[in-house]
Motif scaffolding. Structure first.
Motif, PDB file in Angstrom:
ATOM      1  N   SER A 101       0.828  -1.204   0.000  1.00 57.10           N
ATOM      2  CA  SER A 101       0.000   0.000   0.000  1.00 57.10           C
ATOM      3  C   SER A 101       0.870   1.265   0.000  1.00 57.10           C
ATOM      4  O   SER A 101       1.939   1.294   0.612  1.00 57.10           O
ATOM      5  CB  SER A 101      -0.900  -0.003   1.243  1.00 57.10           C
ATOM      6  OG  SER A 101      -1.514   1.255   1.415  1.00 57.10           O
ATOM      7  N   PRO A 102       0.412   2.328  -0.659  1.00 56.54           N
ATOM      8  CA  PRO A 102       1.161   3.592  -0.614  1.00 56.54           C
ATOM      9  C   PRO A 102       1.043   4.296   0.734  1.00 56.54           C
ATOM     10  O   PRO A 102       1.809   5.213   1.042  1.00 56.54           O
ATOM     11  CB  PRO A 102       0.520   4.424  -1.728  1.00 56.54           C
ATOM     12  CG  PRO A 102      -0.861   3.869  -1.888  1.00 56.54           C
ATOM     13  CD  PRO A 102      -0.765   2.418  -1.558  1.00 56.54           C
ATOM     14  N   HIS A 103       0.071   3.893   1.560  1.00 56.03           N
ATOM     15  CA  HIS A 103      -0.152   4.529   2.871  1.00 56.03           C
ATOM     16  C   HIS A 103       0.801   3.925   3.902  1.00 56.03           C
ATOM     17  O   HIS A 103       0.732   2.733   4.205  1.00 56.03           O
ATOM     18  CB  HIS A 103      -1.607   4.332   3.316  1.00 56.03           C
ATOM     19  CG  HIS A 103      -2.590   4.993   2.421  1.00 56.03           C
ATOM     20  ND1 HIS A 103      -2.914   6.337   2.502  1.00 56.03           N
ATOM     21  CD2 HIS A 103      -3.318   4.493   1.392  1.00 56.03           C
ATOM     22  CE1 HIS A 103      -3.803   6.631   1.574  1.00 56.03           C
ATOM     23  NE2 HIS A 103      -4.065   5.537   0.878  1.00 56.03           N
ATOM     24  N   LYS A 104       1.678   4.768   4.449  1.00 54.36           N
ATOM     25  CA  LYS A 104       2.695   4.275   5.370  1.00 54.36           C
ATOM     26  C   LYS A 104       2.108   3.769   6.682  1.00 54.36           C
ATOM     27  O   LYS A 104       2.635   2.831   7.295  1.00 54.36           O
ATOM     28  CB  LYS A 104       3.733   5.367   5.620  1.00 54.36           C
ATOM     29  CG  LYS A 104       4.526   5.681   4.363  1.00 54.36           C
ATOM     30  CD  LYS A 104       5.567   6.742   4.573  1.00 54.36           C
ATOM     31  CE  LYS A 104       6.304   7.009   3.249  1.00 54.36           C
ATOM     32  NZ  LYS A 104       7.313   8.054   3.390  1.00 54.36           N
TER      33      LYS A 104
END
Length: 1045
Positions: free
Chosen positions: A547-550
């Motif tokens: 996912s791009p969300h850290k």
């Protein structure tokens, strides 16, 4: 003694008013300990040995009057001791076959006289004298025993007019101590016993059947049960034999021996008396030793079976694989899976619970007699049924799938070469959660807290609400104390886990974050972890790592770190590509600066990398995962993260490196990436957990000399030595002492440790420490004591006594280390005197009976300097009853290290002519000759030295020639080891005193090889080679002269 005999000893049912001790390993162990106590009593407690028993100990003996020598008045049918009581009555009186003994001194002498029959005599004495303590001390002993306060005991002693009352009280205390020792010894013995069950025995027999039949390559001709009937508990033995722990009886026909009738019992496998008549009656009496399993028994009894077993590894593996992948299992699994999908969550849980309980009852329930007959079931079906249950239950240091397997039959289930990764996918470092706990649900009628019902309502909102309701429900659920087990199980019991995992598949980031936060907290519970894996949660968590969300990455990685604490979970992470993705997370923090200069973005990158390292730490407990981390480039990234100053980052990074450092290719990479320097630097951290993992990583890596040098060069030895002073944190202390142990293998490091006063601190840690610490402390002292200065230091610090005290333990690694340390100290004469005074040599000798070959070998090596430096070595060795016979019998071992160490011990024992005569009588010559055909240079050297020494008695030179030991010795001269050359030349020199041996040497080309060695710089080798050639030449000249005269 009375309590131990009543509670621990195993007695037969009383018949005709008497009862007898059963012939079991436990009883033999108890009798051995009692005999050891009695035999040494006369030397250790000479005053108490003279005490006259209140009543004599009486029994029927098989000892002949002629066996008694000095100190006794002997006639044809009677024996009286010259030692008498105050009334003139003898303390030992024998009127064949009845014997009466009235003191411990006479008991000691009697056992020494009995020699080989002393075990039977001790058993007869105990069986015939119920309540021996009462006979020895009188009826008032029990009242004295109850009133143990010092004042009352002193009062009783002073009030007694008889001066022997004090000795009587001391004797009572000694017997009390013996009682406690026997109870502890029994507990240790019982804990080491191998316990078989019907499932293990049946699997062994069925697997052996697959590879039995006609033909040279089969392992057996046939193997069959004596009975076709099977009880409901899996036994085939009659109920009245099941009471004794017997499971079944098997008729085995090996290729090279007669048919064997074997009893398989819970205690092990042994040969019985066979069938007594045509009706099939079996003589149940044991006729052999007890072996741990069927394969071990057959290897001992049949050389052909052992040979064919070693040849058939691949065929066994393929057959096992075929059974495991039987095609008809697939439909069964699908049929079983179909109804499960249709069941509600609570029913599924109940089904899982029943399956697990079924597996547990099959594998761990105590064997009980059964009267219910049942039809035999197919082996493959039974194995298939247990496989999935065992996979979830089984832990331990080497986990494996399939039915339970005893160590002796490991050859039967080796995986084929292409499956080797799966076979060793779980590393020996796995210990964090070796066994998943049994599943349990909240009782329906139990008083449940209000939180349970509130969580149940929230789960309903999660199931049926819209997006807003779902987020609110997740936030409300997060407000509960999710560390509390009631709340964790409440979420699971009402089907909340399925909903939380389903939410991870949505596109709503807020829902995913809320779900992951809850899963992260509740996955600390072992049962929840297993449920997450069962519900297919791991593949979804692995996908979130992309996912791009850290925030999502961090939460998913932390949840994986919690879940991957058991085998199936770690394997699932690897199979779904999780290792590569987790390694990629480590790359996020490579460009981060110091905290003061880091932006918020950089701080999040560091957190992502920390969570990735945390997950890799959990996953790295399996070999296959370690390889996957290495292939994904994890070492370089971990090395980069070690340079950071973030402590919360460093702990999982060092933890992962510590786990991986158990593999050789990792250790090489750790050296190449200069990781040791950073590990040493972090030893100076204030964080105890970080210090522990750094020390543990050094411990793993310091097997290599170059690494040990690096630790010293980077200044790592001083912080290790200083950390020894902080003993409160035992986990850290174990890691630090382990690192010191491995670093001490290098002499340069030992010098530094002496400079930092580490040796004195290590001696202080020899008491009141857990075994994990003691193993390392003793290992370090064993290495340090290879140098004279350190041996003196250990002695002056009072280290000899605690080392000798540790010789009575049962931990295998500790015993190996402590024997090495005691052996190193015995090189110094003053230390040897202390060891001898503390009875250390006897304790070392007793370790030769230890079942572990490493302990036997280490004990034998330690005995060599003890015998060399003892004041009267010959007499000391002879004082150990049965000791010389024990040493000679160890030459029958299959372990090369045991054989080499025993040969070295025999070399020292044989320096005394009387001892050499005794070991010759025990058959040392044929046993040494049998070992001559070996390629192991270490064994060759010590074997040649032993043969050289043994040649110095009687006809031993001639006997070695008769047993064909000379020709193999000549081949030793072609070895590349100079020590082997010297020992062999000395042995050949001794053997060349016999004319036939000279002929054999000449025929095998010894002269040419010896001529080359006459020019050796080693003076001993020169002299031995020249002497041997001289003897051969003399014989040739004598023969030539005889021919022409």
């Amino acid at each position: 003694m009375g309590v131990a005999l009543a509670r621990s000893a195993q007695w037969t049912a009383a018949r005709y008013g008497t009862r007898a001790l059963e012939t079991t390993p436990l009883n033999e162990a108890i009798l051995e300990e009692i005999m050891m106590f009695v035999e040494s009593f006369i030397y250790k407690h000479p005053q108490e040995a003279k005490y006259v028993f209140v009543e004599p100990l009486e029994w029927k003996t098989n000892l002949d009057p002629s066996a008694f020598e000095s100190g006794y008045i002997v006639s044809e049918t009677t024996v009286k001791s010259e030692e008498v009581d105050k009334d003139g009555q003898p303390l030992l009186f024998l009127s064949v076959p009845h014997i009466k003994i009235r003191s411990f001194g006479q008991l000691s002498r009697f056992l020494l006289t009995a020699k080989d029959t002393k075990l039977k005599e001790a058993q007869a004495c105990i069986e015939a004298n119920e309540g021996p303590v009462t006979k020895i001390l009188g009826l008032d002993y029990n009242t004295m025993k109850e009133d143990t306060s010092v004042v009352n005991i002193l009062d009783k002693i002073t009030k007694e007019e008889d001066p022997a009352s004090e000795i009587k009280m001391k004797l009572g205390k000694l017997l009390e101590q013996l009682d406690l020792h026997l109870l502890n010894h029994s507990l240790r013995h019982i804990s080491l016993e191998i316990r078989l069950n019907p499932t293990i025995v049946k699997n062994d027999i069925e697997l052996l059947k697959h590879f039995s039949g006609k033909g040279e390559q089969t392992v057996l001709e046939s193997i069959d049960y004596t009975s076709d009937y099977e009880f409901s508990n899996g036994c085939r033995a009659p109920p009245w034999r099941q009471i004794h722990g017997e499971i079944c009886y098997v008729l085995v026909k090996p290729h090279d021996v007669e048919t064997l009738c074997i009893t398989c019992s819970a205690e092990g496998v042994f040969l019985n008396g066979g069938k007594t008549n045509d009706e099939g009656e079996i003589n149940y009496e044991r006729k052999s030793e007890i072996y741990k399993d069927l394969v071990t028994f057959l290897k001992e009894k049949s050389a052909k079976f052992s040979e064919n077993m070693s040849k058939q590894d691949v065929r066994f593996s393929e057959e096992w694989k075929k059974e495991k992948e039987e095609p008809k299992e697939a439909p069964k699994k699908e049929e079983a899976a179909a109804p499960r999908k249709a069941l509600p969550a609570s029913s599924k849980s109940m089904l899982e619970k029943n399956q697990i309980n079924f597996g547990k009852s099959q594998m761990t329930k105590r064997l009980e007699p059964s009267l219910n007959w049942k039809a035999t079931i197919d082996f493959k079906e039974h194995k298939s049924l247990l496989r999935d249950i065992q996979e979830e239950k089984r832990g331990g240091r080497l986990e494996r799938s399939g039915p339970p397997v005893s160590p002796g039959r490991a050859q039967l289930i080796h995986k084929s070469a292409e499956k080797i990764e799966e076979m060793i996918s779980e590393s020996s470092s796995e210990s964090e959660e070796d066994e998943e706990p049994p599943d349990h649900r909240q009782e329906a009628n139990a008083d449940l807290p209000s939180e349970y019902w509130q969580i149940q309502k929230l789960v309903k909102y999660l199931k049926g609400g819209n997006q807003t309701a779902t987020v609110i429900a997740l936030c409300s659920m997060k407000d509960f104390n999710l560390a509390q087990e009631t709340c964790q199980l409440a979420i699971r019991d009402v089907g909340g886990l399925e909903v939380l995992i389903n939410l991870l598949d949505t596109d709503e980031v807020k829902c995913k974050i809320g779900s992951l936060k809850i899963l992260k907290e509740i996955s600390h519970n072992p049962q929840i972890r297993r449920n997450i894996v069962d519900l297919g949660g791991l593949p979804i968590l692995v996908n979130i790592l992309d996912s791009p969300h850290k925030s999502l990455k961090c939460l998913a990685a932390e949840t994986i770190a919690n879940v991957a604490k058991f085998r199936r979970a770690r394997r699932a992470v690897r199979r779904h590509g999780g290792i590569t993705k987790l390694v990629a997370l480590l790359d996020c923090a490579q460009n981060s600066g110091e905290p003061a200069q880091s932006s918020l973005y950089d701080a999040r990158d560091v957190e992502v990398a920390r969570c990735g390292a945390l997950a890799l730490w959990s996953c790295s407990k399996s070999y296959a995962n370690k390889e996957a981390i290495r292939r994904a480039g994890g070492i370089l990234l971990l090395a980069g993260l070690l340079k950071t100053s973030h402590e919360n980052m460093l702990i999982p990074v060092v933890g992962t490196l510590q786990e991986c450092a158990s593999e050789e290719n990792y250790r090489a990479a750790i050296k190449a990436e200069r990781i040791i320097e950073n590990l040493v630097k972090n030893l100076n951290s204030e964080n105890e957990q970080l210090q522990e993992h750094c020390a543990m990583a050094i411990y793993q890596c310091a097997e290599d000399k170059e690494t040990r040098d690096l630790v010293r060069l980077h200044g790592g030895l001083k912080p290790l030595a200083s950390l020894l002073n902080n003993t409160d944190n035992k986990e850290r202390l174990a890691a630090v002492t382990g690192a010191i142990w491995k670093c001490s293998i290098s002499k340069e490091n030992v010098t530094k440790f002496r400079e930092y006063k580490a040796i004195e601190t290590l001696v202080g840690l020899l008491t009141d420490q857990p075994e994990e610490v003691l193993v390392n402390v003793v290992g370090a002292l064993g290495e340090c004591c290879q140098e004279y200065e350190n041996r003196v230091l250990v002695r002056k610090c009072g280290g000899i006594q605690p080392l000798v005290n540790l010789l009575v333990g049962i931990n295998q690694t500790l015993l190996v280390n402590v024997t090495k340390a005691v052996g190193a100290c015995a090189v110094e004469p003053e230390s040897m005197m202390i060891i001898d005074r503390l009875d250390g040599v006897r304790l070392l000798w007793s370790l030769l009976k230890n079942p572990h070959p490493d302990v036997k070998a280490s004990a034998a090596w330690a005995l060599c300097p003890c015998i060399q430096n003892a004041k009267d070595a010959g007499e000391m060795v002879r004082s150990f009853v049965g000791g010389l016979e024990l040493v000679v019998n160890l030459l029958k071992s299959d372990n090369k290290e045991v054989l080499a160490s025993v040969c070295a011990a025999i070399t020292n024992i044989a320096k005394d002519q009387e001892n050499l005569a005794v070991i010759t009588d025990h058959g040392v010559v044929p046993l040494l000759s049998k070992l001559a055909n070996t390629n192991n240079d270490k064994l060759r050297r010590h074997l040649a030295e032993a043969i050289s020494r043994c040649c110095m008695w009687g006809r031993n030179r001639v006997t070695f020639g008769e047993y064909k030991a000379v020709a193999p010795l000549v081949r030793y001269l072609k070895s590349n080891d100079a020590n082997v050359h010297r020992a062999t030349a000395q042995a050949l020199y001794q053997l060349s005193e016999d004319a036939d041996n000279c002929i054999t040497m000449h025929e095998n080309g010894a002269v040419k090889l010896l001529l080359d060695m006459v020019g050796s710089p080693d003076q001993d080798l020169q002299e031995a080679a020249a002497g041997c050639i001289s003897n051969i030449r003399r014989l040739a000249l004598a023969t030539e002269k005889a021919r022409y005269t």
